[in-house]
Write a protein that holds these residues in place. Structure first.
Motif, PDB file in Angstrom:
ATOM      1  N   VAL A 755     -53.250 -33.978  41.689  1.00  0.00           N
ATOM      2  CA  VAL A 755     -54.096 -32.952  41.647  1.00  0.00           C
ATOM      3  C   VAL A 755     -54.336 -32.151  40.764  1.00  0.00           C
ATOM      4  CG1 VAL A 755     -55.805 -31.600  42.868  1.00  0.00           C
ATOM      5  CG2 VAL A 755     -54.697 -33.403  44.220  1.00  0.00           C
ATOM      6  N   GLY A 756     -53.000 -31.384  40.543  1.00  0.00           N
ATOM      7  CA  GLY A 756     -53.052 -30.313  39.310  1.00  0.00           C
ATOM      8  C   GLY A 756     -53.095 -30.963  38.267  1.00  0.00           C
ATOM      9  N   MET A 757     -52.510 -32.189  37.680  1.00  0.00           N
ATOM     10  CA  MET A 757     -52.455 -32.895  36.682  1.00  0.00           C
ATOM     11  C   MET A 757     -53.956 -33.315  36.116  1.00  0.00           C
ATOM     12  SD  MET A 757     -48.742 -34.564  36.157  1.00  0.00           S
ATOM     13  CE  MET A 757     -49.208 -34.915  34.608  1.00  0.00           C
ATOM     14  N   VAL A 758     -54.478 -33.959  37.077  1.00  0.00           N
ATOM     15  CA  VAL A 758     -55.790 -34.577  37.052  1.00  0.00           C
ATOM     16  C   VAL A 758     -56.846 -33.458  36.563  1.00  0.00           C
ATOM     17  CG1 VAL A 758     -57.873 -35.672  37.951  1.00  0.00           C
ATOM     18  CG2 VAL A 758     -55.533 -36.524  38.343  1.00  0.00           C
ATOM     19  N   ALA A 759     -56.737 -32.236  37.392  1.00  0.00           N
ATOM     20  CA  ALA A 759     -57.626 -31.102  37.120  1.00  0.00           C
ATOM     21  C   ALA A 759     -57.257 -30.622  35.817  1.00  0.00           C
ATOM     22  CB  ALA A 759     -57.363 -30.198  38.292  1.00  0.00           C
ATOM     23  N   GLY A 760     -56.064 -30.364  35.436  1.00  0.00           N
ATOM     24  CA  GLY A 760     -55.540 -29.896  34.265  1.00  0.00           C
ATOM     25  C   GLY A 760     -55.855 -30.697  32.928  1.00  0.00           C
ATOM     26  N   PHE A 761     -55.622 -31.970  33.044  1.00  0.00           N
ATOM     27  CA  PHE A 761     -56.017 -32.843  31.907  1.00  0.00           C
ATOM     28  C   PHE A 761     -57.953 -32.539  31.447  1.00  0.00           C
ATOM     29  CE2 PHE A 761     -52.569 -35.608  32.567  1.00  0.00           C
ATOM     30  CZ  PHE A 761     -51.745 -35.003  31.717  1.00  0.00           C
ATOM     31  N   TYR A 762     -58.559 -32.350  32.469  1.00  0.00           N
ATOM     32  CA  TYR A 762     -59.901 -32.389  32.466  1.00  0.00           C
ATOM     33  C   TYR A 762     -60.405 -31.184  31.968  1.00  0.00           C
ATOM     34  CZ  TYR A 762     -64.866 -31.933  33.527  1.00  0.00           C
ATOM     35  OH  TYR A 762     -66.188 -31.742  33.320  1.00  0.00           O
ATOM     36  N   PHE A 763     -59.838 -30.229  32.632  1.00  0.00           N
ATOM     37  CA  PHE A 763     -60.101 -28.542  32.274  1.00  0.00           C
ATOM     38  C   PHE A 763     -59.827 -28.553  30.668  1.00  0.00           C
ATOM     39  CE2 PHE A 763     -59.795 -27.325  36.564  1.00  0.00           C
ATOM     40  CZ  PHE A 763     -61.117 -27.630  37.048  1.00  0.00           C
ATOM     41  N   ALA A 764     -58.501 -28.902  30.292  1.00  0.00           N
ATOM     42  CA  ALA A 764     -58.155 -28.898  29.017  1.00  0.00           C
ATOM     43  C   ALA A 764     -59.096 -29.608  27.836  1.00  0.00           C
ATOM     44  CB  ALA A 764     -56.688 -29.486  28.808  1.00  0.00           C
ATOM     45  N   TRP A 765     -59.444 -30.826  28.120  1.00  0.00           N
ATOM     46  CA  TRP A 765     -60.155 -31.564  27.555  1.00  0.00           C
ATOM     47  C   TRP A 765     -61.636 -30.920  27.359  1.00  0.00           C
ATOM     48  CZ3 TRP A 765     -65.037 -33.768  28.789  1.00  0.00           C
ATOM     49  CH2 TRP A 765     -65.756 -34.580  27.969  1.00  0.00           C
ATOM     50  N   LEU A 766     -62.143 -30.453  28.254  1.00  0.00           N
ATOM     51  CA  LEU A 766     -63.422 -29.922  28.518  1.00  0.00           C
ATOM     52  C   LEU A 766     -63.522 -28.409  27.680  1.00  0.00           C
ATOM     53  CD1 LEU A 766     -66.451 -29.638  29.551  1.00  0.00           C
ATOM     54  CD2 LEU A 766     -65.351 -28.357  31.358  1.00  0.00           C
ATOM     55  N   GLY A 767     -62.449 -27.690  27.766  1.00  0.00           N
ATOM     56  CA  GLY A 767     -62.325 -26.111  27.133  1.00  0.00           C
ATOM     57  C   GLY A 767     -62.163 -26.414  25.463  1.00  0.00           C
ATOM     58  N   ILE A 768     -61.113 -27.352  25.181  1.00  0.00           N
ATOM     59  CA  ILE A 768     -60.816 -27.460  23.705  1.00  0.00           C
ATOM     60  C   ILE A 768     -61.909 -28.389  23.033  1.00  0.00           C
ATOM     61  CG2 ILE A 768     -59.450 -28.879  22.127  1.00  0.00           C
ATOM     62  CD1 ILE A 768     -58.034 -26.445  23.292  1.00  0.00           C
ATOM     63  N   ARG A 769     -62.707 -29.260  23.722  1.00  0.00           N
ATOM     64  CA  ARG A 769     -63.865 -29.826  23.186  1.00  0.00           C
ATOM     65  C   ARG A 769     -64.898 -28.853  22.687  1.00  0.00           C
ATOM     66  NH1 ARG A 769     -68.741 -32.055  24.292  1.00  0.00           N
ATOM     67  NH2 ARG A 769     -69.350 -34.118  23.268  1.00  0.00           N
ATOM     68  N   SER A 770     -65.104 -27.896  23.814  1.00  0.00           N
ATOM     69  CA  SER A 770     -66.018 -26.663  23.508  1.00  0.00           C
ATOM     70  C   SER A 770     -65.731 -25.802  22.594  1.00  0.00           C
ATOM     71  CB  SER A 770     -66.199 -26.237  24.861  1.00  0.00           C
ATOM     72  OG  SER A 770     -66.770 -26.910  26.126  1.00  0.00           O
ATOM     73  N   VAL A 771     -64.512 -25.431  22.439  1.00  0.00           N
ATOM     74  CA  VAL A 771     -64.155 -24.395  21.448  1.00  0.00           C
ATOM     75  C   VAL A 771     -64.347 -24.913  20.068  1.00  0.00           C
ATOM     76  CG1 VAL A 771     -62.286 -23.133  20.589  1.00  0.00           C
ATOM     77  CG2 VAL A 771     -62.591 -23.148  23.186  1.00  0.00           C
ATOM     78  N   PHE A 772     -63.753 -26.239  19.782  1.00  0.00           N
ATOM     79  CA  PHE A 772     -63.845 -26.788  18.426  1.00  0.00           C
ATOM     80  C   PHE A 772     -65.280 -26.981  18.078  1.00  0.00           C
ATOM     81  CE2 PHE A 772     -59.208 -27.093  18.582  1.00  0.00           C
ATOM     82  CZ  PHE A 772     -58.953 -26.740  17.389  1.00  0.00           C
ATOM     83  N   ARG A 773     -66.032 -27.388  19.007  1.00  0.00           N
ATOM     84  CA  ARG A 773     -67.638 -27.735  18.907  1.00  0.00           C
ATOM     85  C   ARG A 773     -68.258 -26.411  18.254  1.00  0.00           C
ATOM     86  NH1 ARG A 773     -71.252 -30.494  22.907  1.00  0.00           N
ATOM     87  NH2 ARG A 773     -72.635 -30.243  21.041  1.00  0.00           N
TER      88      ARG A 773
END
Length: 824
Positions: A755-773
């Motif tokens: 659960v931690g890894m699945v959530a971590g991968f999603y939150f990382a993708w969402l956060g990095i994508r938003s910051v760079f956009r």
């Protein structure tokens, strides 16, 4: 109440050890950050201001252009001045044999202003002599009598000074730095003249200097101040910069505190569940809910004070170790008492708050209900229904915010991403009793072939989903946060380094500069010296290199363009972003060219050639790169003009620069050194250091979580003492009981990991994508996962879960069934 709390801690220390460790590590983490960062900042400030440490007053002309001799003479004539000396220093690479280092080179200060002493040998008195600090001598493996090389000049080591170990560049001293122009002067006051009075005298006399700036007016960088004030301002500027780093690191301290708070909460929940019958008995004989609640809170205060005290001690020890490693300890420890006190109180408050929910839950249970072995079905149903409603609302809100963050524009998408992560995180944490049993059933299905003991462990883990979810939630949170930040860092590093490689594709260039004939204005023909090419190629840090041929020709945009070309396959090894754009009919020009023309026409004895212009990052000055076919059409007579180098380690520039700057007749041959290795190397070092620091700090959060897993498993085994004894009485062997607990801990640990890894991968993708956009929609984001770190994290968690079951399993297996089944 506090007496009873201390008695409980003294009689049952094993129950509280993990909680104390979690508090101590969390608070020690915060104290260590505050003290270490402040100590580093103060040490660096003292190091930079060390030249003024023996002065009474400092005169700084800032960026003003004044005659140094005029300034010196004016200061000497001022009333109250006993001595004055200009401060002269520079940084440069130095080498000895095969050793290189970056050195802060100082002109030997006058006797009254010397901040160090010669411990061996003497101060340099000739132009070809140098005194090295002990640190510099050790880095270069040089001793008195050896010859070291500074920018192509050989200097004899005549002394070793007692300077403390440097944080960055090591100091050294020469008799004179003729190429440096001073901007700072140190002044010694006469006997009886106070530094403040001398400042006033200098403020009156310094305007007599020609083109003198306005001192101490607040509208410039020119100042006259006491030495203590000057040093304090230098330290404050640096500690302010370091405070920015401190606040960034405090984010990870907050992560550690959050994980610690959850562990404290789960520990208290299980402790109170274990003492449920005791609390029910207390209520039955007349204890009020307020008395029980105050007793629990008193225990929390005692644990918070003891754990926070241990944390402060741990933070001080960590600071001493870190400062000794970096050399900052030589300048003394900094004691930010306000921060330390606040962090101590935070540890106590977090512990009390974390225990508040368990205390409320314990006191709201009726006495007869508390004396029952398990909660009633009606109570479970009410809790389950409320949990489903709350989690559904949070999940809907989190999904809606994620959609807005993915499809939206502007800076608001970062806020949307953060809010989405918060809502979804709360959903996952609150809903653990709802989905953890299903995940455990899935993992248990994989363990079914291992026999009835494995199947029993799955059923046993699902008998009390709340207890199981409490055991997994701390690890789930730590893994999720760690994976989120690790993937975010790795993705940021990969994306930023891709941009660095694109904007600074060439690490080092060694090229001919234009030589203009002063009589005719024509560019003189020149060829790169073959011996210089060999010297550069033989550098130990060189991974690949390519020699470009070409020459100087006139163009519409440049009076003399430096046209270069080479084999695209060889250039691709050094600068792939340039090689892929090399095409016939295209001229690659520096991206700094402004305005950028659409075409460029070259004129030579072969005629005129017009090419389409395309900008390229990494080219210097008037360099223009064309295809080999176009080069033969533009330059009448080509020769070796430049060598481009790709380094193994861009951050290790000192050895390469030392060798390149020592090439004979570097200035007379009009050779220039360029490239983006300096900027790229600095950014790369920062990113690497950030990755190491953040990984280490996140490891603290994981460590706290693993302590929590071990603690909750141990307490759950104690809580199920009668249950384990019943299994033993029914015929289960000790080995089988230990194996059942091992399987159960593995399943609980895997729930947290998955659960931690699945959530971590999603939150990382969402956060990095938003910051760079928000930063730039044109920057391609390269999602990156540090697989060794991630797989290592999984392995550590599984091993820790297995180890966490060993001691409780042995304790449960050794219990005599008849004694364990007896009522307490």
């Amino acid at each position: 109440m506090f007496t009873e709390a201390l008695r409980e801690l003294r009689h049952h220390p094993g129950r509280m050890v993990a909680t104390l460790i979690a508090i101590a590590v969390s608070v020690g983490f915060l104290v260590g950050i505050s003290m270490f960062v402040r100590t580093q900042g103060v040490a660096l400030g003292k190091e930079q201001a060390i030249a003024t440490s023996k002065a009474d007053v400092v005169v700084d002309t800032g960026s003003a252009s004044v005659d140094p001799d005029d300034v010196t003479q004016t200061i000497k004539k001022t009333d109250g001045v006993e001595a004055v000396d200009p401060v002269l220093s520079t940084s440069m690479p130095v080498s000895h044999d095969h050793n290189s280092a970056m050195i802060d080179l100082h002109q030997v200060p006058a006797e009254p202003f010397r901040w160090s002493t010669v411990k061996d040998g003497a101060w340099p008195s000739k132009a070809d002599e140098v005194a090295l600090s002990q640190d510099a001598a050790e880095r270069l493996h040089a001793t008195i009598g050896d010859t070291v090389e500074f920018s192509g000049k050989n200097l004899k080591v005549v002394g070793i000074t007692d300077d403390p170990t440097a944080l960055q560049t090591a100091p050294a001293y020469v008799g004179q730095l003729p190429t440096q122009t001073p901007t700072t002067w140190v002044v010694k006051a006469t006997a009886g003249t106070k530094p403040e009075q001398l400042v006033t005298n200098l403020e009156k006399s310094m305007p007599q200097v020609k083109d003198a700036p306005q001192f101490n007016k607040g509208n410039g960088d020119a100042t006259i101040s006491t030495a203590s004030s000057f040093q304090k301002n230098t330290i404050n500027r640096l500690t302010t910069d370091f405070d920015v780093t401190k606040y960034m690191l405090m984010i990870f301290g907050a992560v550690a505190l959050l994980v610690g708070a959850i562990i404290i909460t789960t520990t208290f929940l299980i402790l109170l569940a274990q003492r449920r019958r005791q609390i029910g008995l207390m209520r039955a004989i007349g204890a009020s809910s307020g008395q029980v609640r105050r007793r629990v809170l008193a225990e929390a205060i005692v644990l918070g004070v003891i754990g926070s005290t241990l944390g402060v001690i741990l933070g001080i020890l960590l600071t001493v170790a870190g400062a000794a490693y970096t050399g900052a300890l030589a300048f003394g420890l900094a004691w930010p008492w306000r921060d330390i006190i606040v962090e101590f109180l935070i540890g106590v408050i977090i512990t009390v708050l974390a225990s508040f929910l368990p205390a409320l839950r314990a006191t709201r249970v009726a006495p007869l209900e508390a004396l029952r072995p398990v909660p009633t079905v009606e109570q479970k149903r009410r809790i389950g229904t409320a949990r489903i409603v709350v989690c559904s609302l949070l999940a809907v809100a989190g999904i809606a915010l994620s959609v807005q963050a993915i499809t939206g524009t502007g800076t608001s998408i970062i806020v949307m991403a953060v809010l989405s992560a918060i809502c979804l995180s709360l959903t996952l944490l609150i809903a653990t009793p709802l989905y953890v049993p299903w995940v455990i059933r899935g993992i248990g299905f994989l363990l079914r072939p291992l026999g009835p003991t494995a199947r029993l462990s799955t059923s046993n883990a699902n008998r009390n989903p709340t207890r199981t979810s409490l055991t997994a939630v701390a690890l789930m949170l730590a893994i999720g946060l760690s994976v989120t930040l690790q993937v975010g860092i790795s993705t940021t590093r990969t994306t930023v380094m891709d941009q660095i490689n694109e904007h600074f594709p060439i690490d080092l260039t060694f090229t001919n500069a234009a030589i203009i004939d002063p009589n005719t204005g024509d560019v003189a023909a020149s060829t790169l010296d073959p011996s210089a090419i060999k010297t550069v190629r033989d550098l130990s840090n060189v991974k690949d290199s390519v020699v470009l041929k070409g020459g100087f020709v006139s163009s519409d945009e440049f009076s003399s363009a430096h046209v270069l070309s080479g084999n695209p396959d060889e250039i691709a090894k050094v600068a792939p972003s340039i090689a892929k754009e090399m095409k016939p009919g295209v001229a690659l020009v520096p991206s700094s060219l402004n305005p950028m023309p659409k075409t460029m026409t070259f004129t030579s004895s072969k005629g005129k050639v017009t090419l389409t212009v395309k900008e390229a990052h990494g080219l210097d000055g008037i360099d223009v790169v064309v295809s080999q076919e176009d080069l033969s059409r533009i330059v009448p007579s080509v020769s070796d003009q430049s060598i481009w180098v790709h380094l193994d380690d861009r951050s290790n520039l000192a050895p390469a620069l030392t060798v390149m700057m020592s090439i004979p007749n570097l200035d007379s041959q009009h050779l220039s050194i360029g490239g983006g290795a300096l900027i790229g190397g600095i950014v790369e070092l920062i990113l690497k250091a950030l990755l190491v620091v953040m990984t280490a700090l996140l490891g603290v959060a994981v460590l706290i979580a693993l302590i929590g897993v071990a603690n909750t498993l141990s307490l759950s085994v104690l809580e199920r003492r009668r249950e384990s004894a019943l299994l033993r009485a029914m015929g289960m062997q000790r080995r089988g009981l230990r194996l059942m607990l091992l399987y159960e801990s593995i399943q609980v640990g895997m729930v947290g990991v998955i659960v931690g890894m699945v959530a971590g991968f999603y939150f990382a993708w969402l956060g990095i994508r938003s910051v760079f956009r928000v930063a730039s929609e044109t920057v391609p984001v390269h999602f990156s996962i540090d697989w060794p770190w991630t797989l290592g994290l999984i392995a550590i968690c599984l091993v820790a879960a297995c180890l966490a079951s060993v001691l409780p399993g042995r304790r449960a297996a050794k219990a005599v069934p008849t004694e364990a089944l007896a009522d307490e």
